[in-house]
Structure formats: C-alpha cells, structure tokens
Design an enzyme around this catalytic site. Structure first.
Site, mmCIF file in Angstrom:
data_model
loop_
_atom_site.group_PDB
_atom_site.id
_atom_site.type_symbol
_atom_site.label_atom_id
_atom_site.label_comp_id
_atom_site.label_asym_id
_atom_site.label_seq_id
_atom_site.Cartn_x
_atom_site.Cartn_y
_atom_site.Cartn_z
ATOM 1 N N CYS A 50 88.274 70.068 53.997
ATOM 2 C CA CYS A 50 89.021 69.524 55.138
ATOM 3 C C CYS A 50 88.508 70.200 56.402
ATOM 4 O O CYS A 50 88.010 71.323 56.352
ATOM 5 C CB CYS A 50 90.522 69.765 54.977
ATOM 6 S SG CYS A 50 91.549 68.893 56.182
ATOM 7 N N CYS A 66 94.600 73.184 59.870
ATOM 8 C CA CYS A 66 96.040 73.442 60.031
ATOM 9 C C CYS A 66 96.336 74.829 59.474
ATOM 10 O O CYS A 66 96.028 75.131 58.317
ATOM 11 C CB CYS A 66 96.846 72.377 59.311
ATOM 12 S SG CYS A 66 96.589 70.709 59.960
ATOM 13 N N SER A 97 102.084 64.265 59.496
ATOM 14 C CA SER A 97 102.278 65.717 59.438
ATOM 15 C C SER A 97 102.602 66.213 60.840
ATOM 16 O O SER A 97 101.710 66.560 61.613
ATOM 17 C CB SER A 97 101.008 66.393 58.903
ATOM 18 O OG SER A 97 100.756 66.012 57.574
ATOM 19 N N LEU A 98 103.886 66.259 61.156
ATOM 20 C CA LEU A 98 104.320 66.623 62.504
ATOM 21 C C LEU A 98 104.402 68.136 62.662
ATOM 22 O O LEU A 98 103.700 68.738 63.459
ATOM 23 C CB LEU A 98 105.670 65.972 62.812
ATOM 24 C CG LEU A 98 106.153 66.096 64.252
ATOM 25 C CD1 LEU A 98 105.196 65.428 65.218
ATOM 26 C CD2 LEU A 98 107.563 65.530 64.385
ATOM 27 N N GLY A 141 91.765 66.775 52.396
ATOM 28 C CA GLY A 141 91.118 65.948 53.399
ATOM 29 C C GLY A 141 92.089 65.161 54.258
ATOM 30 O O GLY A 141 93.283 65.067 53.974
ATOM 31 N N GLU A 142 91.559 64.599 55.338
ATOM 32 C CA GLU A 142 92.305 63.716 56.252
ATOM 33 C C GLU A 142 91.872 62.281 55.957
ATOM 34 O O GLU A 142 90.733 61.896 56.249
ATOM 35 C CB GLU A 142 91.998 64.092 57.701
ATOM 36 C CG GLU A 142 92.382 63.063 58.748
ATOM 37 C CD GLU A 142 93.833 62.650 58.729
ATOM 38 O OE1 GLU A 142 94.093 61.445 58.485
ATOM 39 O OE2 GLU A 142 94.702 63.513 58.956
ATOM 40 N N CYS A 160 99.128 62.626 43.815
ATOM 41 C CA CYS A 160 98.619 63.078 45.108
ATOM 42 C C CYS A 160 97.096 63.037 45.051
ATOM 43 O O CYS A 160 96.471 63.791 44.302
ATOM 44 C CB CYS A 160 99.129 64.490 45.401
ATOM 45 S SG CYS A 160 98.674 65.125 47.023
ATOM 46 N N ASN A 170 104.900 76.871 51.413
ATOM 47 C CA ASN A 170 104.397 77.388 50.142
ATOM 48 C C ASN A 170 103.355 78.469 50.423
ATOM 49 O O ASN A 170 102.293 78.181 50.978
ATOM 50 C CB ASN A 170 103.778 76.253 49.323
ATOM 51 C CG ASN A 170 104.815 75.227 48.903
ATOM 52 O OD1 ASN A 170 105.793 75.572 48.247
ATOM 53 N ND2 ASN A 170 104.623 73.978 49.287
#
Length: 426
Positions: free
Chosen positions: A147, A151, A277-278, A223-224, A140, A356
């Site tokens: 970021c 979210c 990421s819905l 990050g995006e 990952c 999580n």
C-alpha cells in the site's frame, strides 16, 4: 526471489500506480505458454478460443460453457467439464489453465477468523481474510501488493507498494475462499447449448448467497482499491455476473481512504456499497493519520460522498472510524462528526473500530468507556454507530493489521512453507 520492480510513486499522497508491463489485454503470460482463464470475461475467452483455431460460433459456445464451469461450478480441471466433448478437453488443457493464487500459509483464529498468505506467479505475497458471523460470512479481499497511503494507524500502510493485483488475482481470492469453504454448487452441471435451466440436483438457491458461509465481500484488504480501479471493477463484475459467482452488488462493499476523483466512477461503473476511511473530523488530525487528506480534504471527500450514485437510506455510506486514544475520540470529535454528516445530508452509518495494536504503532486504543460514550453521542443524533468487535487479532487479521508475512518472516522460511504446500498438493 520476486523480480517485479517497486512501482514508481510520483508523490506522497497522489500515487499513480502503473500496470504490470507484461500484461497484454488482461492475459498473464506463463512460462509454459498456456493462458490462465481466471479473470477473463466470456467475450475475451471466446476471442482466445477463436485465435486458437475454433470458428466464431464454436468459440462463443465453448466460452459460455467454460465460463460457467469456471465461475459458477469452480472447477479447476477441464476434464471435469462434462458437457464438453472428451476430445475437446485435452485441446483446452494444452492451451489454457485454470489458476488460483498459491497458498503460502493458512491460519485459523480462535474466534473462527481465517487468514491466507497468498503468492502471485511473480513471487509476491499478499493476504486475504474470512470473517464468519452468525448471520453472514465476509471475505476481506486485497487489491494491491502493499500500500502507498501511509495511514499511520494501519500496519499495512507501513509496507511499500509493489504492484497492482490483476483481475485474476483479485477474483481468484473469492474463488479460493469458496474452494476452502466447500461452497461450489453440487450436481451434474451439464448444460445445453443455450445454457437454459438448472440441474435436477440443484435449485435456484445455489445461484445466491442464501445458506452459504461466504455471503459478503469487502474490498478492505491490502491496498487502495480506487488506485487499481480498472482491475477491481473488472474483477467485481465477474463476481456479480449472474452466470458466474452471482453475488449481488448489495453484498459487496468497496472501501476507500478518499480517492475523490474515482468515487463517482466507482458508483457508476461498479455500483457497489461505499465505505470511507474517515477516522478524523478535523484537517490537522486527518492530515496526520490519513495523509491523502492533504490532497483531498474532508469537505471535498464528504461532497463526493453526497454525490455518490445510488447512495440512499437503503444503501447508506459507511464511515469507518478507528478509535485512537486522545487523538480523535473526544466528545467534541463525536459532535463534529454528527455535524458534518448532517451538513452534507448523508445517508450514513459510522463503524467505530477499536484500534488494533501492532509492534511499533504510534497510537493506543481508546478505552471501552470512551468508545461507548462516542457511540452514544452519534447514536443519540439519529445516526447508527455500532462498535465493531475486533476479530482475528491473534493471527494479525484484524482491521489495520494486514501486513504480508514476507515482512515478518525470513524469505527462506516463507519459501519453505510454500514448498511444503506445493508438495502436499502434488
């Protein structure tokens, strides 16, 4: 202390991150005046060799050789490049360097997950995670320091965005993981001028992910990725280059929270698998937990998914869906998810992610029974909906938990860890 300024963000949900002002043509300046070659493609390496005094033909040949040693062999010392003349190796070492992100701290989870806290040359910390499974090993990778998407379920999203990671800092994560896992090809590695053929001590399998621990990459770290598009694209091209890291694009997944204007470009210029990421199926709920939805709504996002180049039943789009108790986990939510996927005729699968927890989180995880029921509804509609097993929770390495330890430990403690690591290497 780091002296890079926080990046200017012109809006809550439509940030336009600025590149580092000290980068010129992809080259990161160093105090010693040498140039770090990691993150540079063959053509740029050849240009640098030519500007340092080699003629064009010699520069092109040496760039091809050095590129192979950097990205296929993983060497970190020019002295190990045995097909380059001994008199040439000091010339390279005087002008260039082979870098890696500095390791501040490395942690191992009880389930085998590994997390590294890394440091950039200008003193900023970020993280990467390796997740081993029976049939694969997934790295990952982070694309930014911090970021900006905010979210609400994501610990990383509570950080401030500092800057984009460079091409070298992104591809360097993959190289560092291969260092740690001992997965560079063995063998003499001497090349001819045309670089034809393989060594006697290695076979074609060393050019693939088969038999390796690190088989897959997901751009799902800090990050995006689509807000650092150029650097992510160029880094992944190096990862996919057949003369270098040689990882198939089918083994790479880029995750976005829904930066719609960049999605088609991602498919066309990178061509890797797409994850979205819905996390919600109604405007009100997604506006709350994924604020970029206020800029690019669900319908616009799903249409961009339908238009994504290369999407097919063989290369499905993955929808990530974190399960939040009494927020997005009802039977009605599951049925609406099915309806939307079918309305847009999407080749899709849904990854259900148990939330999580982290200190101060505003949500709770859905119960196992509720998650199973949600999964069953989606699955019965003919859409794959596996429940992801949480990994690395004990070291804060699970999905949504990445948040640099710089915000969990004092700077003095981090600097002490960093100095101990550097002393151990010297």
């Amino acid at each position: 202390m780091a002296d890079t300024q926080l990046m200017t963000i012109p809006g809550l949900v439509d940030p336009v991150p600025l590149p580092r002002p000290d980068l010129v043509e992809g080259v990161t300046p160093r105090e010693d005046g040498r140039t770090d070659l990691i993150g540079l493609p063959k053509k740029r390496i050849a240009e640098l060799f030519a500007s340092a005094g080699l003629d064009a033909k010699q520069a092109k040949l040496r760039a091809k050789q050095v590129f192979h040693w950097l990205y296929h062999r993983g060497v970190t010392d020019f002295a190990e490049m045995t097909d380059i003349a001994k008199t040439m190796r000091p010339w390279l070492a005087e002008r260039f360097v082979i870098g890696r992100p500095d390791i501040v701290e490395a942690q191992h989870s009880t389930d085998g997950t590994r997390k590294w806290l890394l440091r950039t040359p200008d003193g900023h910390d970020f993280e990467m995670v390796f997740i081993p499974d029976a049939d694969r090993g997934t790295l990952c990778v982070s694309s930014q320091v911090g970021c900006t998407l905010n979210c609400r379920f994501c610990h990383t999203g509570t950080m401030r965005l500092v800057r984009n990671l460079t091409v070298g800092e992104i591809v360097g994560q993959v190289m560092l993981a291969r260092d740690a896992l001992g997965e560079w090809p063995k063998g003499a590695g001497e090349l001819t001028g045309t670089m034809a053929g393989l060594d006697d001590d290695e076979d074609e399998g060393s050019y693939s992910a088969d038999g390796r621990l690190l088989t897959n990459i997901v751009m799902m770290g800090m990050g995006e990725p689509l807000y650092n598009f150029d650097n992510v694209r160029d880094a992944l091209k190096l990862v996919m280059d057949g003369d270098g890291l040689a990882l198939s694009k089918r083994r790479i997944t880029l995750s976005t929270s829904g930066v719609v204007p960049k999605m088609a470009q991602c498919g066309e210029e990178i061509g890797v698998n797409l994850a979205v990421s819905l996390h919600a199926v109604t405007k009100d709920v997604r506006d709350e937990i994924v604020p970029i939805n206020r800029k690019y709504g669900i319908e616009e996002l799903l249409q961009a998914c339908a238009d994504y180049p290369g999407a097919s039943n063989a290369r499905r789009i993955t929808f990530e869906y974190v399960m939040l108790k009494d927020k997005n986990d009802s039977d009605a939510d599951a049925r609406e998810l099915v309806r939307l996927i079918k309305q847009y005729n999407l080749p899709a699968k849904v990854n259900l992610i148990p939330f999580n927890p982290w200190p101060g989180a505003p949500y709770e995880c859905s119960t196992p029974e509720r998650i199973r029921r949600f999964s069953d509804i989606v699955f019965e509609a003919g859409i794959s909906a596996p429940v992801r097993t949480p990994r690395g929770r004990d070291i804060d390495a699970a999905c949504g938990q990445l948040k640099t330890a710089a915000e969990k430990k004092s700077r003095a403690e981090l600097d002490r860890l960093y100095e101990e690591k550097q002393a151990a290497l010297n």
